[in-house]
Design a protein around this motif. Structure first.
Motif, PDB file in Angstrom:
ATOM      1  N   GLY A   1     -34.661  46.852  13.393  1.00 27.89           N
ATOM      2  CA  GLY A   1     -35.141  47.431  14.645  1.00 27.89           C
ATOM      3  C   GLY A   1     -34.043  47.667  15.668  1.00 27.89           C
ATOM      4  N   PRO A   2     -33.818  46.731  16.595  1.00 32.20           N
ATOM      5  CA  PRO A   2     -32.881  46.956  17.699  1.00 32.20           C
ATOM      6  C   PRO A   2     -31.429  46.871  17.243  1.00 32.20           C
ATOM      7  N   PHE A   3     -30.521  47.245  18.130  1.00 27.48           N
ATOM      8  CA  PHE A   3     -29.093  47.261  17.833  1.00 27.48           C
ATOM      9  C   PHE A   3     -28.404  46.051  18.458  1.00 27.48           C
ATOM     10  N   GLY A   4     -27.322  45.669  17.821  1.00 28.25           N
ATOM     11  CA  GLY A   4     -26.536  44.574  18.377  1.00 28.25           C
ATOM     12  C   GLY A   4     -25.947  44.956  19.721  1.00 28.25           C
ATOM     13  N   LEU A   5     -25.497  46.226  19.824  1.00 25.86           N
ATOM     14  CA  LEU A   5     -24.980  46.747  21.091  1.00 25.86           C
ATOM     15  C   LEU A   5     -25.218  48.250  21.104  1.00 25.86           C
ATOM     16  N   TRP A   6     -25.791  48.742  22.180  1.00 27.80           N
ATOM     17  CA  TRP A   6     -26.129  50.161  22.310  1.00 27.80           C
ATOM     18  C   TRP A   6     -25.735  50.631  23.709  1.00 27.80           C
ATOM     19  N   LEU A   7     -25.127  51.829  23.770  1.00 26.58           N
ATOM     20  CA  LEU A   7     -24.726  52.428  25.045  1.00 26.58           C
ATOM     21  C   LEU A   7     -25.234  53.852  25.130  1.00 26.58           C
ATOM     22  N   ASP A   8     -25.638  54.274  26.329  1.00 23.83           N
ATOM     23  CA  ASP A   8     -26.167  55.626  26.474  1.00 23.83           C
ATOM     24  C   ASP A   8     -25.042  56.630  26.708  1.00 23.83           C
ATOM     25  N   ALA A   9     -25.407  57.904  26.847  1.00 18.98           N
ATOM     26  CA  ALA A   9     -24.429  58.989  26.952  1.00 18.98           C
ATOM     27  C   ALA A   9     -23.581  58.895  28.207  1.00 18.98           C
ATOM     28  N   SER A  10     -24.119  58.311  29.269  1.00 11.88           N
ATOM     29  CA  SER A  10     -23.378  58.202  30.526  1.00 11.88           C
ATOM     30  C   SER A  10     -22.551  56.926  30.603  1.00 11.88           C
ATOM     31  N   LEU A  11     -22.736  56.048  29.634  1.00  9.34           N
ATOM     32  CA  LEU A  11     -22.073  54.739  29.621  1.00  9.34           C
ATOM     33  C   LEU A  11     -22.403  53.921  30.871  1.00  9.34           C
TER      34      LEU A  11
ATOM     35  N   CYS B   1     -29.426  41.415  15.728  1.00 10.30           N
ATOM     36  CA  CYS B   1     -29.500  42.383  14.625  1.00 10.30           C
ATOM     37  C   CYS B   1     -29.037  41.723  13.330  1.00 10.30           C
ATOM     38  N   HIS B   2     -29.387  42.321  12.201  1.00 10.42           N
ATOM     39  CA  HIS B   2     -29.070  41.748  10.902  1.00 10.42           C
ATOM     40  C   HIS B   2     -27.577  41.842  10.580  1.00 10.42           C
ATOM     41  N   THR B   3     -26.907  42.840  11.106  1.00 11.17           N
ATOM     42  CA  THR B   3     -25.495  43.037  10.762  1.00 11.17           C
ATOM     43  C   THR B   3     -24.641  41.855  11.193  1.00 11.17           C
ATOM     44  N   PHE B   4     -24.926  41.305  12.375  1.00  7.83           N
ATOM     45  CA  PHE B   4     -24.095  40.241  12.929  1.00  7.83           C
ATOM     46  C   PHE B   4     -24.847  38.937  13.231  1.00  7.83           C
ATOM     47  N   HIS B   5     -26.169  38.956  13.098  1.00  7.34           N
ATOM     48  CA  HIS B   5     -26.975  37.778  13.458  1.00  7.34           C
ATOM     49  C   HIS B   5     -26.580  37.264  14.843  1.00  7.34           C
ATOM     50  N   ASN B   6     -26.408  38.175  15.746  1.00  8.40           N
ATOM     51  CA  ASN B   6     -25.942  37.837  17.082  1.00  8.40           C
ATOM     52  C   ASN B   6     -27.074  37.498  18.027  1.00  8.40           C
ATOM     53  N   GLN B   7     -26.737  36.761  19.042  1.00  9.13           N
ATOM     54  CA  GLN B   7     -27.614  36.610  20.189  1.00  9.13           C
ATOM     55  C   GLN B   7     -27.379  37.813  21.099  1.00  9.13           C
ATOM     56  N   PRO B   8     -28.316  38.126  21.979  1.00 10.48           N
ATOM     57  CA  PRO B   8     -28.031  39.181  22.959  1.00 10.48           C
ATOM     58  C   PRO B   8     -26.733  38.862  23.701  1.00 10.48           C
ATOM     59  N   LEU B   9     -25.848  39.835  23.812  1.00  6.49           N
ATOM     60  CA  LEU B   9     -24.533  39.601  24.389  1.00  6.49           C
ATOM     61  C   LEU B   9     -24.580  39.406  25.896  1.00  6.49           C
ATOM     62  N   ALA B  10     -25.545  40.017  26.553  1.00  4.89           N
ATOM     63  CA  ALA B  10     -25.672  39.931  28.008  1.00  4.89           C
ATOM     64  C   ALA B  10     -26.785  38.952  28.386  1.00  4.89           C
TER      65      ALA B  10
END
Length: 250
Positions: free
Chosen positions: A207-217, A225-234
């Motif tokens: 589902g969600p991404f480990g880190l996502w940024l929009d077009a305007s940054l 996410c499954h790729t990194f098994h991370n906690q929310p970074l913020a």
């Protein structure tokens, strides 16, 4: 019949001779390239052996080499900060020290060069891609959000628009929110980085991404996410960007 001396008595005798007859016990030995060194391994048998057996002769060169080796082994390894071609508005020394220690070996020792900064280049994902068009080296993404939290990612490849995911297992996410945490590749999938004209995605699966940024940054999000098994970074999974930088290695 020989006379036995204790360790303390031997030390006092030698000190006495050096102080009162330095020409004999220091000058001549140095000129000859030799110095007197105490043999600690024989100290236990001092009461049974003559004094001459408790000392040995070594070259001054060997002594200097030993002192050099001992001082090297005793010293704490210095945490060297990477050389920054430009000052960072986000990464302070404590951030750089921790990040540099976890970067792949192939990036160690190279100066960091600023490729993109919202403070310098404005807020535009298109500009970020354009500034990296000639870059073929790994990059460090650093973000400071409106809560003054610092986090980001190391990418094995520069960011670009892509039809599919790219990158290698060197890629990781990190956060100083508040203490340093690093989230390495789990091996579950290879959704490292994917670039669109309207967004940049790192990590995925489930589902969600480990880190996502929009077009305007200006806005982003971070979820487990499954790729990194991370906690929310913020602190807040959906965050507003205060500053954003991308660094590469010369």
């Amino acid at each position: 019949m020989g006379v036995a001396y204790s360790v303390g008595e031997v030390d006092h005798l030698y000190t006495f001779f050096v102080q009162w007859s330095p020409d004999i016990y220091t000058k001549d030995t140095k000129n000859q390239g030799f110095i007197v060194e105490k043999n600690d391994r024989l100290s236990a048998n001092l009461r049974k052996k003559p004094i001459s057996k408790t000392w040995k002769i070594i070259s001054a060169t060997d002594q200097k080499r030993r002192q050099s080796l001992c001082s090297f082994e005793d010293e704490e390894p210095e945490d060297l900060l990477p050389e920054m071609r430009e000052p960072s508005q986000i990464l302070q020394d404590q951030h750089l020290e921790r990040l540099a220690a976890h970067l792949p070996a192939r990036t160690q020792g190279y100066p960091w060069r600023l490729v993109y900064s919202t403070a310098v280049h404005g807020t535009s994902l298109r500009t970020l891609y354009r500034n990296m068009a000639e870059t073929d080296r790994p990059v460090v993404l650093a973000i400071k959000d409106m809560d003054n939290q610092v986090f980001g990612a190391f990418s094995s490849h520069p960011f670009r628009v892509s039809s599919g995911c790219y990158g290698t297992g060197e890629t990781f996410l990190y956060s100083f929110s508040p203490e340093f945490k690093m989230f390495s590749w789990t091996g579950e999938n290879s959704y490292f980085v994917k670039g669109f004209m309207d967004s940049l995605q790192l990590g995925g699966g489930g589902g969600p991404f480990g880190l996502w940024l929009d077009a305007s940054l200006c806005r982003g999000s971070s979820y487990a996410c499954h790729t990194f098994h991370n906690q929310p970074l913020a602190v807040h999974p959906d965050f507003a960007v205060q500053e954003l930088e991308v660094w590469t290695f010369e």
